[in-house]
Write an enzyme that holds these catalytic residues in place. Structure first.
Site, mmCIF file in Angstrom:
data_model
loop_
_atom_site.group_PDB
_atom_site.id
_atom_site.type_symbol
_atom_site.label_atom_id
_atom_site.label_comp_id
_atom_site.label_asym_id
_atom_site.label_seq_id
_atom_site.Cartn_x
_atom_site.Cartn_y
_atom_site.Cartn_z
ATOM 1 N N ARG A 121 82.443 -28.129 -3.581
ATOM 2 C CA ARG A 121 83.400 -28.127 -2.482
ATOM 3 C C ARG A 121 84.808 -28.470 -2.945
ATOM 4 O O ARG A 121 85.781 -28.001 -2.406
ATOM 5 C CB ARG A 121 82.914 -29.114 -1.411
ATOM 6 C CG ARG A 121 83.894 -29.399 -0.294
ATOM 7 C CD ARG A 121 84.112 -28.141 0.536
ATOM 8 N NE ARG A 121 85.219 -28.247 1.462
ATOM 9 C CZ ARG A 121 86.512 -28.160 1.127
ATOM 10 N NH1 ARG A 121 86.862 -28.003 -0.125
ATOM 11 N NH2 ARG A 121 87.436 -28.237 2.039
ATOM 12 N N TYR A 122 84.875 -29.364 -3.942
ATOM 13 C CA TYR A 122 86.170 -29.840 -4.458
ATOM 14 C C TYR A 122 86.445 -29.186 -5.800
ATOM 15 O O TYR A 122 85.524 -28.771 -6.498
ATOM 16 C CB TYR A 122 86.111 -31.354 -4.645
ATOM 17 C CG TYR A 122 85.963 -32.166 -3.380
ATOM 18 C CD1 TYR A 122 87.037 -32.328 -2.508
ATOM 19 C CD2 TYR A 122 84.760 -32.786 -3.060
ATOM 20 C CE1 TYR A 122 86.915 -33.089 -1.354
ATOM 21 C CE2 TYR A 122 84.626 -33.556 -1.911
ATOM 22 C CZ TYR A 122 85.712 -33.711 -1.062
ATOM 23 O OH TYR A 122 85.578 -34.471 0.061
ATOM 24 N N ARG A 125 84.769 -31.422 -9.028
ATOM 25 C CA ARG A 125 83.522 -32.184 -8.995
ATOM 26 C C ARG A 125 82.477 -31.501 -8.124
ATOM 27 O O ARG A 125 82.823 -30.762 -7.204
ATOM 28 C CB ARG A 125 83.756 -33.617 -8.544
ATOM 29 C CG ARG A 125 84.439 -33.787 -7.214
ATOM 30 C CD ARG A 125 85.162 -35.151 -7.195
ATOM 31 N NE ARG A 125 85.658 -35.493 -5.875
ATOM 32 C CZ ARG A 125 86.789 -35.018 -5.359
ATOM 33 N NH1 ARG A 125 87.511 -34.123 -6.020
ATOM 34 N NH2 ARG A 125 87.189 -35.400 -4.157
ATOM 35 N N CYS A 134 63.243 -39.475 -0.246
ATOM 36 C CA CYS A 134 63.860 -40.794 -0.306
ATOM 37 C C CYS A 134 62.755 -41.834 -0.173
ATOM 38 O O CYS A 134 61.645 -41.526 0.255
ATOM 39 C CB CYS A 134 64.848 -40.992 0.836
ATOM 40 S SG CYS A 134 66.323 -39.976 0.698
ATOM 41 N N CYS A 138 66.696 -42.492 6.766
ATOM 42 C CA CYS A 138 67.704 -42.963 7.720
ATOM 43 C C CYS A 138 67.736 -41.961 8.873
ATOM 44 O O CYS A 138 67.855 -40.758 8.641
ATOM 45 C CB CYS A 138 69.079 -42.997 7.065
ATOM 46 S SG CYS A 138 69.114 -43.867 5.482
ATOM 47 N N CYS A 141 70.471 -39.184 8.975
ATOM 48 C CA CYS A 141 70.671 -38.482 7.702
ATOM 49 C C CYS A 141 71.465 -37.193 7.878
ATOM 50 O O CYS A 141 71.092 -36.325 8.660
ATOM 51 C CB CYS A 141 69.320 -38.162 7.060
ATOM 52 S SG CYS A 141 69.495 -37.284 5.487
ATOM 53 N N ARG A 143 71.621 -34.878 5.848
ATOM 54 C CA ARG A 143 70.882 -33.784 5.227
ATOM 55 C C ARG A 143 69.464 -33.682 5.779
ATOM 56 O O ARG A 143 68.553 -33.231 5.085
ATOM 57 C CB ARG A 143 70.884 -33.994 3.717
ATOM 58 C CG ARG A 143 71.566 -32.882 2.965
ATOM 59 C CD ARG A 143 71.904 -33.262 1.538
ATOM 60 N NE ARG A 143 73.323 -33.519 1.398
ATOM 61 C CZ ARG A 143 73.832 -34.584 0.781
ATOM 62 N NH1 ARG A 143 73.055 -35.482 0.228
ATOM 63 N NH2 ARG A 143 75.142 -34.740 0.706
ATOM 64 N N ASP A 302 78.374 -38.258 10.639
ATOM 65 C CA ASP A 302 78.464 -36.797 10.716
ATOM 66 C C ASP A 302 77.832 -36.283 12.016
ATOM 67 O O ASP A 302 76.975 -36.940 12.601
ATOM 68 C CB ASP A 302 77.737 -36.179 9.516
ATOM 69 C CG ASP A 302 78.506 -36.383 8.218
ATOM 70 O OD1 ASP A 302 79.745 -36.468 8.268
ATOM 71 O OD2 ASP A 302 77.860 -36.462 7.154
ATOM 72 N N ASP A 339 84.055 -36.714 7.228
ATOM 73 C CA ASP A 339 83.743 -35.512 6.464
ATOM 74 C C ASP A 339 84.042 -34.345 7.400
ATOM 75 O O ASP A 339 83.392 -34.203 8.438
ATOM 76 C CB ASP A 339 82.275 -35.537 6.015
ATOM 77 C CG ASP A 339 82.142 -35.201 4.541
ATOM 78 O OD1 ASP A 339 82.815 -34.243 4.103
ATOM 79 O OD2 ASP A 339 81.370 -35.880 3.845
ATOM 80 N N LYS A 346 86.133 -34.913 2.561
ATOM 81 C CA LYS A 346 86.377 -36.233 3.139
ATOM 82 C C LYS A 346 87.851 -36.405 3.481
ATOM 83 O O LYS A 346 88.711 -36.253 2.625
ATOM 84 C CB LYS A 346 85.930 -37.316 2.174
ATOM 85 C CG LYS A 346 84.431 -37.271 1.930
ATOM 86 C CD LYS A 346 84.026 -38.231 0.845
ATOM 87 C CE LYS A 346 82.558 -38.071 0.520
ATOM 88 N NZ LYS A 346 82.268 -36.794 -0.187
HETATM 89 C C1 LIG Z 1 81.443 -36.753 -1.199
HETATM 90 C C2 LIG Z 1 81.383 -35.559 -1.999
HETATM 91 C C3 LIG Z 1 81.846 -35.553 -3.323
HETATM 92 C C4 LIG Z 1 82.455 -36.774 -3.972
HETATM 93 O O1 LIG Z 1 83.655 -37.138 -3.333
HETATM 94 P P1 LIG Z 1 84.502 -38.385 -3.845
HETATM 95 O O2 LIG Z 1 85.625 -38.516 -2.844
HETATM 96 O O3 LIG Z 1 84.977 -38.072 -5.224
HETATM 97 O O4 LIG Z 1 83.601 -39.575 -3.833
HETATM 98 C C5 LIG Z 1 81.775 -34.378 -4.027
HETATM 99 N N1 LIG Z 1 81.279 -33.254 -3.473
HETATM 100 C C6 LIG Z 1 80.848 -33.211 -2.205
HETATM 101 C C7 LIG Z 1 80.344 -31.929 -1.642
HETATM 102 C C8 LIG Z 1 80.874 -34.362 -1.426
HETATM 103 O O5 LIG Z 1 80.418 -34.331 -0.168
#
Ligand SMILES: *Cc1c(COP(=O)(O)O)cnc(C)c1O
Length: 397
Positions: A121-122, A125, A134, A138, A141, A143, A302, A339, A346
């Protein structure tokens, strides 16, 4: 709430609902997993359920499964139908109702998966979903569509294609292992996954997201810590919502991880009737610091199906942050985030301390409501600069 929930003390709740004989096996994580409360019969044999919970437990087999480790179950207050622990793990009938704003995949993860199991998504990362199981489930959840094995979808992590994707995408420097709970894997299995990731040179940073230190602290063995330590820099994000969850066993487990050099962060979710007050949140973050855990994120819940009874308004989360900032240690304050529904990532939400901006100055308020003006820098006039040069020059003569 129990008065002890607000105290900065760490207590053990074992054996609690289990017979004294079980203490011989209590610290064995496999015993804990085998003895999870996962049926209505088991649940009712230990606790007087409300009608809302009984109906919820009957429903649970058809959506997110119910499963509660003996360790965590013991935190439940037998006499309190509004116990903040039972609200997190015992299903309720309200789960069966989907509010119009709710969906199955609130963070739009499925549409950001280049490979099944890998959410990109980012820019730099990825979120790597490595299991759908798990130690306990929860009820809120995010997911629940894939987690626990009884939901509407299956998680089908494609290991080799996922590793190939990570190898090919050199812009990825950060991998977050999640699921499900990665610490449910054996030491050996986890070691192989981490070794494989560490062989990819551009992966600088690896994280594991896990609630096992809270649900099953017995799993945090010295052997596990010794294995994790080989894969530094490795961080762990835990998930805890209420100060009662930080027992002496949990504190010791977190201590073992911290001693292995693993920086620890906590992610909490704002939950109605669980932690929707400044005093509970403050007790939680103070105990986290005592366990060497930095409060990292506080999430707005969420928009997951069947969560309306647990969700709070955004304003309540902002009020929590406002009640912490300035009033306690800066290290204790998490970032409140939403989110973005559908996959916005986020988004930080903060109380507004910037009251006004005008050319050349801003107007601020502090945590006590006092007003401050902060001006932009004044440029040094040429004449003053020349004079300073002249002075410096004459001194060196
Ligand atoms: C939360 C999340 C991350 C990590 O986000 P950080 O702000 O770096 O902790 C990476 N990918 C996805 C899809 C996420 O939901």
């Amino acid at each position: 709430m129990r008065p002890s929930d607000l105290a900065p003390t760490f207590i053990s709740h074992a054996p609690g609902y289990w017979p004294q004989e079980s203490m011989a096996r209590w610290s064995d994580h496999k015993w804990q997993l085998r003895n999870r409360v996962d049926s209505l019969t088991d649940l009712e044999s230990r606790l007087n359920l409300t009608d809302v919970e009984r109906a919820g437990a009957l429903l649970a087999g058809h959506k997110l499964a119910m499963s509660i480790t003996p360790h965590f179950f013991n935190l439940i207050d037998r006499d309190d139908p509004d116990c903040p622990i039972r609200r997190q793990v015992i299903p309720r009938i309200e789960e069966g109702w989907n509010a119009p704003e709710e969906v199955a995949d609130p963070c739009g993860e499925d549409s950001h998966m280049p490979v099944p199991g890998l959410v990109h998504r980012y820019p730099d990362r990825v979120l790597f979903l490595v299991t759908d199981r798990c130690a306990s489930y929860c009820r809120y959840c995010t997911r629940s569509r894939v987690v626990s094995g009884v939901g509407e979808q299956q998680l089908e992590t494609q290991w080799e294609p996922a590793f190939k994707y990570l190898e090919q995408h050199t812009e990825i420097r950060d991998v977050l292992l999640s699921g499900g709970d990665p610490l449910l894997f054996s030491d050996d299995r986890l070691d192989k996954i981490l070794t494989r990731l560490r062989a990819i040179p551009h992966l600088q940073f690896i994280r594991i997201g896990s609630r096992i230190p809270i649900f099953l602290p017995q799993r945090i063995t010295p052997e596990l810590c010794a294995m994790l330590k080989k894969h530094h820099p490795l961080f762990i994000s835990i998930h805890t919502n209420h100060p009662r969850e930080l027992t002496s066993e949990v504190r010791d487990a977190l201590g073992r991880l911290a001693d292995a050099g693993i920086p620890l962060g906590n992610q909490s979710v704002m939950l109605r009737g669980v932690n929707d007050s400044v005093e509970i949140q403050k007790a939680l973050v103070h105990k986290l610091l005592m366990c060497r855990v930095k409060p990292y994120y506080l999430y707005q819940c969420d928009l997951i199906n069947g969560s309306s009874h647990l969700r709070t308004s955004v304003a309540e989360g902002v009020a929590v942050i406002e009640g912490l900032r300035g009033h306690t240690t800066g290290y204790a304050i998490p970032q409140f985030v939403i989110d973005g529904p559908g996959g916005g990532g986020k988004i930080p939400i903060n109380p507004n301390y910037l009251i006004d901006t005008s050319p050349g100055r801003v107007t601020l308020r502090n945590f006590e409501g006092e007003i401050f003006e902060y001006p932009d820098p004044t440029l040094i006039p040429k004449a003053d600069l020349d004079r300073l040069h002249q002075e410096a020059f004459s001194r060196s003569m």
